[in-house]
Design a protein around this motif. Structure first.
Motif, mmCIF file in Angstrom:
data_model
loop_
_atom_site.group_PDB
_atom_site.id
_atom_site.type_symbol
_atom_site.label_atom_id
_atom_site.label_comp_id
_atom_site.label_asym_id
_atom_site.label_seq_id
_atom_site.Cartn_x
_atom_site.Cartn_y
_atom_site.Cartn_z
ATOM 1 N N UNK A 227 0.832 -1.200 0.000
ATOM 2 C CA UNK A 227 0.000 0.000 0.000
ATOM 3 C C UNK A 227 0.871 1.255 0.000
ATOM 4 N N UNK A 228 1.904 1.266 0.827
ATOM 5 C CA UNK A 228 2.809 2.415 0.880
ATOM 6 C C UNK A 228 3.597 2.549 -0.418
ATOM 7 N N UNK A 229 3.932 1.405 -1.034
ATOM 8 C CA UNK A 229 4.772 1.422 -2.216
ATOM 9 C C UNK A 229 4.123 2.016 -3.450
ATOM 10 N N UNK A 230 2.811 2.238 -3.422
ATOM 11 C CA UNK A 230 2.138 2.824 -4.582
ATOM 12 C C UNK A 230 2.457 4.315 -4.740
ATOM 13 N N UNK A 231 3.007 4.931 -3.713
ATOM 14 C CA UNK A 231 3.284 6.367 -3.761
ATOM 15 C C UNK A 231 4.738 6.589 -4.204
ATOM 16 N N UNK A 232 4.901 7.337 -5.291
ATOM 17 C CA UNK A 232 6.208 7.494 -5.912
ATOM 18 C C UNK A 232 7.166 8.347 -5.085
ATOM 19 N N UNK A 233 6.635 9.117 -4.129
ATOM 20 C CA UNK A 233 7.505 9.934 -3.285
ATOM 21 C C UNK A 233 7.961 9.201 -2.034
ATOM 22 N N UNK A 234 7.598 7.894 -1.916
ATOM 23 C CA UNK A 234 7.984 7.108 -0.741
ATOM 24 C C UNK A 234 9.495 6.891 -0.718
ATOM 25 N N UNK A 235 10.121 7.193 0.409
ATOM 26 C CA UNK A 235 11.560 6.985 0.583
ATOM 27 C C UNK A 235 11.890 5.884 1.576
ATOM 28 N N UNK A 236 10.975 5.640 2.505
ATOM 29 C CA UNK A 236 11.293 4.685 3.571
ATOM 30 C C UNK A 236 10.009 4.175 4.219
ATOM 31 N N UNK A 237 10.051 2.907 4.655
ATOM 32 C CA UNK A 237 8.996 2.347 5.510
ATOM 33 C C UNK A 237 9.663 1.915 6.807
ATOM 34 N N UNK A 238 9.197 2.455 7.919
ATOM 35 C CA UNK A 238 9.766 2.141 9.235
ATOM 36 C C UNK A 238 8.752 1.381 10.071
ATOM 37 N N UNK A 239 9.167 0.270 10.635
ATOM 38 C CA UNK A 239 8.345 -0.472 11.587
ATOM 39 C C UNK A 239 8.812 -0.120 12.995
ATOM 40 N N UNK A 240 7.864 0.319 13.819
ATOM 41 C CA UNK A 240 8.175 0.739 15.185
ATOM 42 C C UNK A 240 7.556 -0.264 16.159
ATOM 43 N N UNK A 241 8.383 -0.877 16.981
ATOM 44 C CA UNK A 241 7.880 -1.833 17.952
ATOM 45 C C UNK A 241 7.020 -1.164 19.011
ATOM 46 N N UNK A 242 5.902 -1.792 19.358
ATOM 47 C CA UNK A 242 4.976 -1.263 20.362
ATOM 48 C C UNK A 242 5.667 -1.143 21.720
ATOM 49 N N UNK A 243 5.516 0.043 22.346
ATOM 50 C CA UNK A 243 6.024 0.295 23.688
ATOM 51 C C UNK A 243 4.920 0.946 24.524
#
Length: 285
Positions: A227-243
């Motif tokens: 879903x995120x990859x469809x946007x051409x301005x995407x530079x990074x996908x970050x996964x943040x662990x739940x705290x």
């Protein structure tokens, strides 16, 4: 809207506040052809939709402007939305100049690759202030970043993005059902916001909080990455662990934390999900 259907849409005015409004000399001067004043009320729900009015219902002429405010003309003629008074829990009001003074003190520590990130809460809940602050920061040469869930009126977000160098967008779920059930928000609206960042050419990082038992499935993570990859301005996908760093704030507000019994995210499991993202988006750095 039927105020009985959703408490979040109810706004309550005290008798004294109503008396003050109706006592205003400009409120109703009795002249039929006189210009009618407009009264603006904040809309507490950016996703609220105006439901069709029954034919036999009294006429209620109000609308939403491009910033999400309820616009009312001559409240004496029909239903006046109530205003719900919410207790304040701490916080300090700042002007743009107040914030700039604090930022300037840190300037020696902000290197060429650094800048200022406006976060929250939700900065788009205060779009006028956020836009003014980002504009002022840019004028002084700072790189500007907006940390947001994308909630709020898109017209207001457009003005904020005009002064933004980088968007850090929180994509919370990969389905409309997940958004509605757990946030009350809208996946479609969030995607519209991400599309706006692409239209304006603002670099985009998508962030996602991985919560054990809720958003830690590999199929979900892969779907979110696509879903995120469809946007051409995407530079990074970050996964943040739940705290659970927010527990103290929930306690201070007297609000139960719905994930109090949920364990924090395991680091090794998070690494495996990051590998899944890389497989879906191999072209990202």
């Amino acid at each position: 809207m039927n105020p009985k259907e959703n408490d979040n849409e109810i706004i309550e005015l005290t008798d004294e506040e109503l008396d003050e409004i109706f006592a205003d000399d400009d409120f109703d001067n009795g002249e039929e052809d006189a210009e009618i004043r407009s009264f603006y009320f904040s809309n507490p729900d950016p996703y609220a939709k105006v439901k069709p009015r029954p034919d036999d219902a009294p006429k209620r002429e109000f609308s939403f402007d491009e910033k999400g405010n309820i616009v009312v003309k001559n409240p004496s003629a029909y239903w006046l939305p109530d205003i719900k008074i919410v207790d304040e829990h701490g916080g300090t009001e700042y002007t743009v100049e107040d914030v700039l003074r604090r930022v300037r003190r840190c300037k020696p520590y902000i290197y060429e690759s650094g800048g200022v990130t406006v976060t929250g809460g939700e900065p788009l809940a205060q779009p006028v202030f956020t836009a003014a602050l980002l504009k002022a920061l840019r004028a002084e040469g700072y790189h500007t970043a907006l940390d947001t869930s994308g909630a709020g009126a898109l017209a207001a977000a457009r003005e904020v993005l005009a002064h933004t160098d980088l968007v850090l967008a929180d994509l919370k779920f990969s389905s409309e059902e997940g958004y509605r059930a757990h946030t009350g928000g809208s996946l479609a609206h969030t995607l519209d916001f991400l599309a706006l960042t692409q239209e304006l050419g603002v670099p985009l990082w998508v962030r996602h909080v991985v919560i054990p038992g809720l958003t830690d499935g590999e199929a979900h993570i892969r779907a979110l990455a696509r879903m995120a990859g469809q946007f051409h301005n995407l530079q990074k996908v970050e996964l943040l662990g739940f705290r659970k760093l927010c527990l103290e704030k929930y306690g201070a507000m007297g609000v139960p934390f719905p994930l109090a019994d949920t364990p924090e995210m395991d680091a090794a499991a998070l690494c495996r999900l990051e590998d899944a993202v890389r497989r879906e988006l191999p072209d990202l750095a």
